[in-house]
Each structure stands twice: as C-alpha cells, then as structure tokens.
Design an enzyme around this catalytic site. Sequence first.
Site, PDB file in Angstrom:
ATOM      1  N   ARG B  69       3.935   1.244   2.414  1.00 11.75           N
ATOM      2  CA  ARG B  69       2.864   2.088   1.879  1.00 11.75           C
ATOM      3  C   ARG B  69       3.323   2.924   0.684  1.00 11.75           C
ATOM      4  O   ARG B  69       2.509   3.350  -0.122  1.00 11.75           O
ATOM      5  CB  ARG B  69       2.251   2.949   2.994  1.00 11.75           C
ATOM      6  CG  ARG B  69       1.425   2.096   3.980  1.00 11.75           C
ATOM      7  CD  ARG B  69       0.750   2.920   5.056  1.00 11.75           C
ATOM      8  NE  ARG B  69       1.699   3.478   5.996  1.00 11.75           N
ATOM      9  CZ  ARG B  69       1.997   2.956   7.182  1.00 11.75           C
ATOM     10  NH1 ARG B  69       1.413   1.822   7.577  1.00 11.75           N
ATOM     11  NH2 ARG B  69       2.867   3.552   7.969  1.00 11.75           N
ATOM     12  N   GLU B 106      13.733   6.792  16.964  1.00 12.74           N
ATOM     13  CA  GLU B 106      13.652   7.402  18.296  1.00 12.74           C
ATOM     14  C   GLU B 106      14.499   6.573  19.282  1.00 12.74           C
ATOM     15  O   GLU B 106      15.292   7.093  20.048  1.00 12.74           O
ATOM     16  CB  GLU B 106      12.192   7.460  18.725  1.00 12.74           C
ATOM     17  CG  GLU B 106      11.950   8.300  19.972  1.00 12.74           C
ATOM     18  CD  GLU B 106      10.468   8.310  20.383  1.00 12.74           C
ATOM     19  OE1 GLU B 106      10.141   9.064  21.303  1.00 12.74           O
ATOM     20  OE2 GLU B 106       9.665   7.565  19.798  1.00 12.74           O
TER      21      GLU B 106
END
Lengths: 182, 182
Positions: B69, B106
């Site tokens: 993006r 994560e």
Amino acid sequence: MAAQIVDSTDDRISRISSSIRVIPDFPKPGIMFQDITTLLLDPKAFKDTIDLFVERYKDQNINVVAGIEARGFIFGPPIALAIGAKFVPMRKPKKLPGEVISEEYSLEYGTDKMEMHVGAVKAGERALVVDDLIATGGTLSAAIRLLERVGVDVVECACVIELPELKGRDRLGDKPLFVLVS
Amino acid sequence: MSACKEDDPRIDGIQSRIRVVPNFPKPGIMFQDITTLLLDPKAFKDTIDLFVERYKGKNITAVAGIEARGFIFGPPIALAIGAKFVPLRKPKKLPGKVFREEYDLEYGSDCLEMHVGAVESGERALVVDDLIATGGTLCAAMNLLERAGAEVVECACVIEIPDLKGSDRLKGKPLFVLVESQ
C-alpha cells in the site's frame, strides 16, 4: 507565463527504455527479467512514463484505473490522479478486507487467483487496466474478466513493457493494448 | 512523537472515506481500509496534496514506499516533489542485489528488502506507508535506508493508531500523519 517544452514522444520513450534494467535468470534460469525499479530512480523518466499514459487517456472519459498488485500499484495511481479517475487495486487472495469477487487464472504450473472489492466499480463505468509489463497476458485477462463480470467497459490495457514473443496481446480478446516499450 | 494534520479542512473528507472492517485479518482487529479513499478522486488527490505541500522544497531526493500500500501513496508524492521512488519489498521480489532487514512480528519475524544502489550516501529520504501500527515495518525501512547511507528525514503515513505507540519505534525520527484512529 513561460511555455512548457515537452520532449518529443520518441525522446521520452528512448530515455524510458534505456532506464529499464534487464536481470538475467530471475526469478529462474532462462528468464530475462525486465526491472522497472531503475526507471523509478530517474524522476524525469518516471514522470515521462506517466505523462505518456495521461496524454493518451485524459480526454477519454475514463472513470476507473485498475492496477494489478504490486507493480501496477506504482503506475496506476499517478495516472488515475492525473485523469480524475478512481483507483481500484486488483490483489492476490486474502489481501483485500471485506467482500470480494475473485477470478482464477492459469500460471505456467498451476493456478492463482485475483480479487477485487465488491462495490469498487459500477456497471457502465469505463476502465483502464494497468500493469508494469505484459508477458503471457494471463494476469491482465483475469483483471479484464473481473471487471466485465460487474458490467464495466474495459477500454484498454496499458503497460510500460510488452514481451511480444509471448503473444500476451492475443489473450486480451477484443481489448486493445497500449505499451511504451516492446 | 507525531504531527497530525487535524486542522486542515480536507482532513474530514479523507477520514470519512476510510472504511473500518472489523475482525480482519483476524478476530479483534479493526482494519483501516484505505481502498475506499482511492475510490474518491478528490479525497485521494487531497491526501497526496497534503503530503506534497509539506515536503516540496525540502530537498527530499528519495521517497521509499513499503509494499504494497506504500506503493499507492509513495509514487504520486515522489513525482510531485521530483524525487526518486524506491520500493521496499517482501523477500525475493526484487531482482539483483539487495539489502535485507529482518524485523519482529507478534509471532515470528518478517523481512524487508531494498535494492543495493537505489539510494546513495547522503540522500534525504521519506518513508511512506498507508498506516503505522506498531512501527516495526517502518523501523525496518528506516534501517535499510540508513544502511545505504541515506538520511531519513521523516516517516509519512495516512493513518496512525496512536495506542500502539509506533512513533516511539522510529529511532527518534519524526512521524507525520493525516488521520489518527482508535
């Protein structure tokens, strides 16, 4: 107000063409990869690339520029912005959130899928499909099918580079193809 | 520490075009979807204009955009300010020689790559992405540019999630965003 002198089309194409780097044996042996990242490092060549597309499309009532992930995301948005069209990303599976429609297409070995958001485009809109390069035309023809399934009129496919020996043009059906470098 | 452009009248239009998609890509995440912004030509243009107004005349020579993006917002900014565009990509996408920077997720880790030779020592660079969350990807991007000898002037994103404190992970460099989101 000073008149802006624009280089001739031929001069601009020449600079664009020479800024593209060819990398042998990428992503696998035997493939001569056409690398547009070196074009992006030359601000004038990059601007000329966009200008050549914008000059062609600005008076053609294009409502939508669809760009194919990921290098179509580099060329599509500047064109869309300059001609006042919306930009619609055509993505690999599972990248777009929310409701999508998907279209399967063939690879050399196996298949892949392309997705577009439901509601991104409306029936009757006039669209361009943009990518950096057309090889076999498989990806572009999947994008055309996705847009046509919702009633969009695909006006043309636009790529910086064509590899003519792969005859991608023939896979686009009746849709014309415009390229800068062959 | 971040600067946010709340006072400009164009921001409301931009913020209202961003769609929040719950539970994507996994339960509990409220995904900030910028594709709906790209469907509004005026809001998309305003987004780019807000960045261009900030950075033109600041001698920025390189705009680095993070796949995918960042490829939508980076190039229009680069073109408008006369800078080169440098794509920062997932592994094995860039042909030829690359710098590779690993960063933590994560669970597990990921990698970002930049071409060797894309930027030269002493260049002034921006890093652009659609959104900053934890700041891990932006930090990796900054490391890549600094390893090549460039100076990162600022990171620029459309959206920040301030609760995730990504701006603390930018090695003291400033962050500029248009919209803050929960």
